[in-house]
Design an enzyme around this catalytic site. Structure first.
Site, mmCIF file in Angstrom:
data_model
loop_
_atom_site.group_PDB
_atom_site.id
_atom_site.type_symbol
_atom_site.label_atom_id
_atom_site.label_comp_id
_atom_site.label_asym_id
_atom_site.label_seq_id
_atom_site.Cartn_x
_atom_site.Cartn_y
_atom_site.Cartn_z
ATOM 1 C CG HIS A 1 -4.177 0.180 6.701
ATOM 2 N ND1 HIS A 1 -4.104 0.736 7.958
ATOM 3 C CD2 HIS A 1 -2.990 0.479 6.101
ATOM 4 C CE1 HIS A 1 -2.926 1.343 8.108
ATOM 5 N NE2 HIS A 1 -2.237 1.203 6.991
ATOM 6 C CG ASP B 1 4.693 3.061 7.470
ATOM 7 O OD1 ASP B 1 3.788 3.520 6.739
ATOM 8 O OD2 ASP B 1 4.475 2.170 8.312
ATOM 9 C CG HIS B 2 4.032 0.033 4.449
ATOM 10 N ND1 HIS B 2 3.978 -1.270 4.879
ATOM 11 C CD2 HIS B 2 3.614 0.796 5.499
ATOM 12 C CE1 HIS B 2 3.522 -1.293 6.124
ATOM 13 N NE2 HIS B 2 3.298 -0.059 6.523
ATOM 14 C CG HIS C 1 -0.442 0.060 2.535
ATOM 15 N ND1 HIS C 1 0.377 -0.913 3.090
ATOM 16 C CD2 HIS C 1 -0.577 1.016 3.495
ATOM 17 C CE1 HIS C 1 0.697 -0.565 4.322
ATOM 18 N NE2 HIS C 1 0.141 0.605 4.589
HETATM 19 FE FE FE Z 1 2.583 0.886 8.259
HETATM 20 ZN ZN ZN Z 2 -0.093 1.624 6.539
#
Ligand code: FE
Ligand code: ZN
Length: 257
Positions: free
Chosen positions: A116, A62-63, A58
């Site tokens: 999410h 932070d990804h 996603h």
């Molecule tokens: Fe995360």
């Molecule tokens: Zn996330």
């Protein structure tokens, strides 16, 4: 059938996990959900591996904050959710449930698991018994519903729950101990959960990750995967409520916890 993929966990930032996914036969190596470039490049180099792919579950920074740095350093191909192609830095290949994704002869089933975020996906490698589920499912927990409601996110969790029990869960964060504190409050009589609490404490005290978790264990101990179990239904809204509303009530309780 090729030998199972080698998987190595790479801690990033405060509590993120990125993963190296390596096919020994071809040398192909992916990094999944790199928060930043340098630790990923270093972890691959330490194993003598060269990154050929970046996979993103996603769009959160932070990804995929490491996408462009890794792409520039290695020419790795960035693979991410088609729905969110506009929000994935450097995306070269957009995938969805229909396309799936073939990684060096290993078929990945792509699961569309919104809630999410609107475009969240998981990569499931059935032959390696591994699923990379980002911030949708955590060990003993699940992600916050930033861009979805319970009727969107609950079916996503059901898709993950439908995978085989021996599937290992590689998720985006080391949140297990905090998740367990809430889970013991939400589902206090669950013996499987109490066993997991002891295990997790031992692992963390030894400085070890609690990841990967095993889906069969999660089905017994994760309150979010047990939203339709009688004990949870009784506590979070009653037997007459739709399952997704029970799930939503558990998620809301965790947000307040
Ligand atoms: Fe995360
Ligand atoms: Zn996330």
């Amino acid at each position: 059938m090729p030998a199972p993929l080698e998987i190595a966990l790479v801690p990033m930032l405060k509590d993120n996990y990125a993963y190296l996914i390596h096919d020994a036969a071809s040398g192909a190596t992916a990094i999944l959900d790199p928060s930043e470039a340098q630790p990923g490049l270093k972890a691959a180099a330490a194993r003598g591996w060269t990154l050929t792919h970046v996979l993103d579950t996603h769009h959160h920074n932070d990804h995929c904050g490491g996408n462009l740095g890794i792409q520039q350093a290695t020419g790795a191909k960035v693979v991410g959710p088609a729905y969110d192609r506009a929000r994935i830095p450097g995306i070269d290949l957009a995938v969805d449930e229909k396309s799936g994704f073939d990684f060096a002869g290993h078929h990945a089933q792509v699961l569309f698991i919104p809630g999410h975020t609107k475009g969240h996906i998981a990569f499931h490698f059935p032959d390696s018994k591994a699923v990379f589920c980002g911030d949708t499912l955590f060990s003993i927990g699940c992600g916050r519903m930033f861009e979805g409601t319970s009727d969107v996110m609950w079916p996503s969790l059901l898709k993950l729950r439908a995978l085989p029990d021996d599937t290992r869960i590689y998720c985006g964060h080391e949140y297990t101990e905090a998740n367990i504190r809430f889970a013991l409050h939400a589902d206090p009589d669950n013996a499987a959960l109490k066993r997991r609490a002891v295990e997790a404490k031992q692992l963390r005290e030894a400085g070890k990750p609690t990841i990967p978790a095993v889906l069969g264990d999660e089905k017994q101990s994760n309150p979010f995967l047990r939203a339709d179990a009688p004990e949870l239904k009784a506590r979070f809204g009653g037997q007459d409520k739709p399952d997704h509303e029970i799930f939503g009530a558990i998620r809301a309780a965790k947000d307040r916890f």
